[in-house]
Design a protein around this motif. Structure first.
Motif, PDB file in Angstrom:
ATOM      1  N   LYS A  55       0.780  -1.127   0.091  1.00 54.71           N
ATOM      2  CA  LYS A  55      -0.128   0.054   0.061  1.00 54.71           C
ATOM      3  C   LYS A  55       0.692   1.580  -0.039  1.00 54.71           C
ATOM      4  O   LYS A  55       0.360   2.317  -0.176  1.00 54.71           O
ATOM      5  N   ARG A  56       2.248   1.078   0.096  1.00 46.17           N
ATOM      6  CA  ARG A  56       3.008   2.115   0.258  1.00 46.17           C
ATOM      7  C   ARG A  56       3.255   2.853  -1.287  1.00 46.17           C
ATOM      8  O   ARG A  56       4.278   2.329  -1.644  1.00 46.17           O
ATOM      9  N   ASP A  57       2.394   3.413  -1.734  1.00 42.06           N
ATOM     10  CA  ASP A  57       2.452   3.733  -3.216  1.00 42.06           C
ATOM     11  C   ASP A  57       2.497   5.333  -3.597  1.00 42.06           C
ATOM     12  O   ASP A  57       2.108   5.623  -4.599  1.00 42.06           O
TER      13      ASP A  57
END
Length: 175
Positions: free
Chosen positions: A138-140
């Motif tokens: 989710k770290r985008d």
């Protein structure tokens, strides 16, 4: 808590749209004066007289609030000549090194651990919470945090700085 700012600004409109319409007060209004005259804690990232001792309030009564200085960055230069003249009930620092540079032995500052506390930057708390709860997948996102360096900001017609940066920003160490 109330947010005081000039009516009609981008932040005024944003906070009111976010559901804080009852907590956003026009600076200089009668409601602002009444709130300031009854204020227990004045919290600001700015520490100059127009914020800490506004003339409109000082003419009516001596301000009785405790002033909490939530600075908006990490102090990297010696600001003691400016800050030492200020009286803080609480002065927030962000890092161990910055904290030591303010309250450590033989610094140019007059403050002690009585009023200076290392808390980190309050505005980054939500970012930290998001990071701690996000999976690697989710770290985008890439977060861009503009600097307060004068030479990287673009003054607008009134001499105030807007949220743009100069072309030099892309070539600076901040990118």
């Amino acid at each position: 808590a109330w947010f005081t700012m000039k009516a009609g600004t981008a932040d005024w409109n944003r906070l009111r749209a976010d559901g804080y319409q009852d907590r956003v007060v026009a600076h200089g209004s009668l409601r602002w004066k009444l709130l300031m005259l009854n204020c227990a804690n004045l919290v600001s990232s700015h520490a100059d007289a127009p914020i800490v001792r506004p003339r409109a309030i000082a003419r009516l009564a001596k301000p009785r609030w405790r002033f909490v200085f939530l600075q908006h960055g990490v102090i990297k230069d010696d600001l003691s000549r400016w800050l030492n003249r200020k009286s803080f009930s609480l002065f927030v620092t962000s890092t161990p090194q910055e904290h030591k540079s303010i309250v450590g032995d033989h610094t140019p500052y007059v403050y002690t651990t009585r009023e200076v506390k290392m808390t980190g930057l309050p505005r980054f708390d939500r970012l930290r919470d998001i990071d701690l709860n996000a999976t690697t997948a989710k770290r985008d996102l890439i977060l861009i945090c503009p600097t307060w360096r004068e030479w990287l900001k673009v003054p607008n017609a009134s001499g105030e700085y807007d949220r743009s940066v100069t072309s030099g920003f892309l070539d600076s160490d901040y990118i």
